[in-house]
Design an enzyme around this catalytic site. Structure first.
Site, mmCIF file in Angstrom:
data_model
loop_
_atom_site.group_PDB
_atom_site.id
_atom_site.type_symbol
_atom_site.label_atom_id
_atom_site.label_comp_id
_atom_site.label_asym_id
_atom_site.label_seq_id
_atom_site.Cartn_x
_atom_site.Cartn_y
_atom_site.Cartn_z
ATOM 1 C CG HIS A 33 8.219 2.617 -2.018
ATOM 2 N ND1 HIS A 33 7.112 3.329 -2.416
ATOM 3 C CD2 HIS A 33 7.875 2.017 -0.863
ATOM 4 C CE1 HIS A 33 6.144 3.152 -1.540
ATOM 5 N NE2 HIS A 33 6.578 2.356 -0.579
ATOM 6 C CG ASP A 41 6.957 3.161 3.050
ATOM 7 O OD1 ASP A 41 6.086 3.171 2.170
ATOM 8 O OD2 ASP A 41 7.553 2.130 3.397
ATOM 9 C CG HIS A 61 1.239 3.193 1.032
ATOM 10 N ND1 HIS A 61 1.812 3.839 -0.031
ATOM 11 C CD2 HIS A 61 2.214 2.435 1.564
ATOM 12 C CE1 HIS A 61 3.084 3.492 -0.135
ATOM 13 N NE2 HIS A 61 3.357 2.637 0.827
ATOM 14 C CG ASP A 96 4.273 -0.714 -0.360
ATOM 15 O OD1 ASP A 96 4.022 -1.931 -0.367
ATOM 16 O OD2 ASP A 96 4.664 -0.116 0.657
#
Length: 1005
Positions: A258, A260, A575, A370
């Site tokens: 993951h 970001d 996000h 997330d």
């Protein structure tokens, strides 16, 4: 027995730490190191490789925050290492930090080819699987001095404030023999030890493992670890070969990282994180053909294609081989609370289309582990984009209520159901440890009818991905007694099997509300305003460009510009950007980006409108809203004029304040500049609760228990300061078109200027609040106490609205003390309601109180600003402007109309003619959300509309241009089964269920 167990565990801990792990590299020699420090931002690899390197030694400092140093590392493999595996071991100064949150490196060959990434848990560089001795070794490391950004207050979040002192020192740069037998032994011990510690005390298998581990340790020759490693492995082999129970839980493990797209690092660093993680992943795949890695976010693939084309070509080959799996089908892993409906459509359209065009892959799952809660609009959108499944992890973070399912069908606003999985491992960054896998088994809420779950494994958030150590654990856990069965496989295989075995999965209806991170509806107001305004400008740009392309033969539709601008806006819906939870650097750059987007889109809108209006001096007013307004047709334009039947607005002085009246509403503003009465003339009804002023600014202390920019905790309500003192009060406009009162309020180190306006012909009170904000750890809200007993609120969400109870009967309702709404929030009792509409605010709260007179006050509050100190210590400091309006007597349809009107004000150009709309909805209940030309360049007109009130609707879509066919499509503009729609002349009859979204493709004739 307990004491003996502890002795064995402690013995193994020390043995692993002091003897076995160091013995993996039994022989080492130092590499020669040289360095070149970049003066500013990162440079292309060819520039770094060609730089003039200077002397550098292990122990020397490097890396001011956010700086880049290129290391040249060279050496010679000793002759006596012939026949042995050799690798380089590099420690950039990692310390004990988690991968992705400190120094990172990308290893390059001399020709510039990326080899792999370096991070705290991945420090090796392959040299030779079987050395001949005497090989010359030369490689380069592009080292990023990314700081560890920690709270409660830090200035490391922007290169302008981070300072220039070096953060790191090079700790190691060696060539080393890699003893694979010892390395395998380490993982034999590790897996068995982790499993043993998780098994129940009374479980015989636990004691079998304990005795075997003890015997194996006795077998190890501490003076000749490498020589005795095979014998020790032989002792452990029988317990490693014991198969899992037939009923063992099945875990589908998929490699994952993951990343970001921005958070505690800027966008430019994410570009490099993607390259480092991808290089790691490809290196592992070359060694382990069974390894499957899933990567979401088409934007990140696009960055690879642009900045690392060599890596990207290798990725494409691994995609074709089935090892590198694109998932998610979205442009980024976006927030789903705040993006508008059309923006969520485009997240799916641009993401899925990228994967289709580049890899021929149709993503069947949406992958959002997330994001901070999930809109009830998603099941319909995901399904209409051609996907079947949904995955999230974040709901495991709930503060109050434990979510009741891990595998379920999620029912959205319109009734669409979507097969959904919520991995019980409770992390999307698993290391495949015994503790994690045991937790997944024990935690799984759907035991019995369901037997399997998914585990994403690999270092994430800051990237890194899986390691060879994780794959070693997975290999041992494929079929091991006492453990779940672990199979590395793609997500689609898991979903297909999970859905097959659990066809009657339970249903969850409505949003997946995250009982945490509620402050993200408000933090970084400028970023949120940039998003809201960009979304509406994109609507206008597409609408008027499509209209001009149809009406004006010489006008060229700006396909490429709109595509690029959409992707820019979609990226910033990631996000941790749109929610306001990134470092200062990210939001500083976002402000610049939004200003550029605004300028470009405004120019596109203006050019299209001018082409449509023609040459002339008349005032031509364009209305991009989906409802008619002030004589201007929806989605069209007309010559400006005033309705002579509209009553003038008056302002009358009263008790130090004013009474404003436009024949529809009478609004009283008292000497404090507060609205104390709003009366509808038609009904005589007072909108406000007795003695409770509206547009009241209220301050709360705001220091959550953790996660400053993310969270507001319910105890913030315990203390409140009402801003009732007026520093100045004046009437600035006195009819007949409008009456306006302006009030200034000074508080703390800040100032607010509030403007209250009543306009002719408009049954709403408009408010503008400008705040020069210089508070810290403070929450400011605007309160509207309404005289209405509302048992629920209706908050606009994408393509509809969601109803939430206003009571707190259970923990589920109590936890929703801060909620998200788009353009409106509506409250009502039978026969009467009111709406609060806004132009850029998302956070709201709704409370009910019973008054002494027995009546009920429902108070709706807009959350305007916060001032968290982490990760940006100057969050929201400075000037802000908020527009909102109170609409008394509003039904849902009025709320929809006024929300669009506030966000899509009319635009005026000089010209000679009005503009007939391309399409017109025959009912306000059916809202036209988008009008554009088809993405394939065919010139077809695409219209997206939806039922907005929550009921069934029948209408006729009037088409204002010649068309040959009308086809129902999915969101990617592909025909659906039974897609042909039969028009009746220039009208298309339509029937929609509640909140249904319908996309039509009209082929021009």
């Amino acid at each position: 027995m307990h004491d003996e167990r502890e002795l064995i565990e402690h013995r193994l801990d020390r043995l692993m730490r002091e003897r076995l792990r160091p013995a993996v590299h039994p022989h080492t020699v130092r590499l020669t190191v040289a360095a070149w420090h970049t003066a500013g931002e990162p440079v292309p690899a060819e520039t770094g490789l060609a730089a003039e390197f200077g002397p550098f030694a292990v122990g020397d400092p490097w890396g001011p925050p956010w700086g880049t140093t290129w290391f040249q590392m060279s050496g010679t493999v000793p002759e006596e290492w012939a026949g042995q595996a050799v690798e380089a071991v590099v420690d950039l100064g990692f310390g004990e930090t988690v991968p992705g949150f400190s120094a990172e490196g990308l290893v390059h060959r001399p020709d510039g080819t990326p080899v792999k990434g370096l991070h705290p848990r991945n420090r090796s560089v392959p040299v030779a699987s079987s050395a001949t001795g005497g090989e010359q070794v030369l490689f380069y490391v592009e080292a990023a001095a990314n700081p560890l950004v920690e709270g409660p207050v830090t200035w490391l979040g922007d290169r302008h404030t981070a300072g220039d002192e070096p953060l790191y020192a090079l700790r190691r740069a060696d060539l080393a023999v890699f003893d694979r037998t010892v390395w395998e032994l380490v993982h034999d011990f590790e897996v068995l030890d982790q499993l043993m510690r998780e098994l129940p005390v009374g479980e015989p298998r636990r004691w079998e493992l304990l005795r075997t581990i003890s015997t194996a340790m006795d077998t190890l020759d501490l003076k000749h670890i490498g020589a005795s490693a095979s014998a020790v492995r032989a002792v452990l082999a029988p317990v490693l070969a014991a198969p899992a129970h037939a009923s063992a839980h099945r875990i589908s493990a998929v490699g994952h990282a993951h990343i970001d797209s921005a958070w505690l690092w800027p966008l430019r660093e994410t570009v490099r994180k993607v390259a480092r993680t991808t290089a790691n992943t490809l290196a592992l795949m070359d060694e382990h053909p069974e390894y499957v890695f899933a990567m979401s976010q088409a934007q990140q693939f696009a960055w690879l294609k642009e900045h690392r084309p060599g890596l990207y070509e290798r990725v494409k080959k691994k995609v074709a081989a089935g090892q590198f799996v694109p998932v998610g089908g979205m442009w980024v892993e976006s927030d789903t609370n705040m993006p508008g409906g059309e923006a969520l459509v485009r997240q799916l359209v641009h993401g899925k289309r990228f994967f289709l065009d580049e890899f021929g892959v149709e993503c069947e799952e949406v992958w959002l582990p997330d994001s901070f809660g999930y809109s009830a609009a998603l099941p319909q959108l995901v399904t209409q984009a051609g996907a079947r499944w949904f995955l999230t992890q974040k709901i495991s973070w709930n503060q109050t209520n434990r979510f009741p399912h891990h595998t379920f069908r999620w029912e959205g606003l319109d009734g669409t159901r979507l097969f959904t999985h919520f991995p019980p491992v409770d992390t999307y960054n698993s290391e495949l440890s015994g503790a994690e896998l045991t937790h997944a088994v024990h935690n799984f809420r759907d035991k019995g009818p369901a037997t399997r779950s998914l585990v994403p494994f690999g270092y994430g958030d800051g990237g890194g991905g899986a390691t060879r150590e994780m794959l070693a654990r997975a290999e041992r856990l494929r079929d091991l007694e006492g453990a779940p069965r672990v199979a590395i496989e793609p997500p689609a295989r898991f979903f297909a099997e999970a859905e097959r075995e659990y066809p009657d999965a339970p249903v969850w209806v409505g949003e997946l509300y995250l009982e945490l991170h509620r402050g993200t509806y408000t933090s970084q107001a400028a970023t949120k305003q940039g998003n809201r305004r960009s979304e509406h400008l994109l609507r206008e740009a597409e609408l008027w460009s499509a209209t001009a392309a149809v009406r004006v033969p010489e006008y060229a539709y700006p396909y490429a510009d709109l595509d690029r601008l959409w992707k820019t806006v979609l990226l910033h819906q990631f996000h941790d950007i749109l929610p306001g939870s990134s470092i200062a650097w990210v939001h500083r750059e976002a402000a610049t980006t939004y200003a550029s987007v605004t300028a470009e889109l405004t120019a596109i809108v203006r050019n299209a409108q001018q082409a449509l209006a023609g040459e002339g001096e008349q005032r031509i007013v364009f209305n991009a809203a989906p409802q008619n307004g002030a004589g201007i047709p929806a989605l069209g334009a007309a010559v400006a004029g005033r309705n002579p039947d509209t009553a003038p607005v008056t302002a009358t002085a009263s008790d130090g304040g004013w009474v404003l009246d436009n024949g529809l509403l009478r609004v009283t503003v008292d000497a404090r500049g507060l609205v104390v009465s709003v009366v509808q003339h038609a009904t005589g009804r007072e909108a406000l609760a007795p003695g409770a002023p509206a547009n009241l600014l209220q301050l709360h202390p705001d220091l959550p228990n953790q996660w400053d920019a993310w969270d507001v905790d319910s105890f913030y309500r315990n203390t409140r300061t009402d801003l009732t003192r007026a520093g100045a009060l004046e009437l600035t406009e006195d009819g007949p078109e409008a009456a306006t009162v302006r009030v200034r309020r000074d508080f703390g180190d800040s100032r607010a200027v509030q403007v209250i306006t009543l306009t002719a012909g408009r049954a709403a009170v408009d408010f503008t609040t400008e705040i020069d904000w210089h508070e810290a750890e403070t929450f400011i809200k605007a309160a509207f106490p309404l005289d209405v007993r509302a048992d629920h609120s209706a908050a606009e969400t994408q393509f509809g609205h969601i109803k939430r109870p206003t009571h707190t009967n259970t923990g589920w309702e109590t936890a929703k003390f801060e909620i998200c709404a788009h353009r409106f929030l509506h409250v009502a009792e039978p026969g009467w309601g009111a709406a609060l509409v806004n132009d850029s605010t998302y956070g709201h709260d709704v409370t009910r109180t019973v008054r002494p007179d027995g009546g009920t006050t429902t108070t709706v509050r807009l959350s305007l600003l916060r001032a968290p100190r982490f990760p940006d210590p100057e969050t929201d400091q400075g000037m802000h402007r908020f527009g909102y309006a109170l609409v008394p007597g509003a039904a849902i349809g009025d709320s929809v109309r006024e929300g669009y009107r506030l966000n899509l004000p009319p635009r005026e150009v000089s010209g000679s003619q009005g503009v007939e709309p391309l399409v017109t909805s025959g009912s306000d209940q059916v809202v036209i959300e988008a009008v554009k030309l088809a993405d394939d360049g065919s010139g077809d007109v695409v219209v997206r509309l939806y039922e907005a009130w929550g009921g069934r609707a029948a209408t006729r879509l009037a088409v204002g241009f010649p068309f040959a066919t009308a086809t129902r499509t999915d969101l990617l503009e592909r025909p659906l089964p039974d897609a042909t729609v039969t028009p009746e002349g220039q009208d298309i009859p339509l029937s929609l269920r509640p909140f249904q979204i319908l996309t039509l493709r009209l082929a021009r004739s």
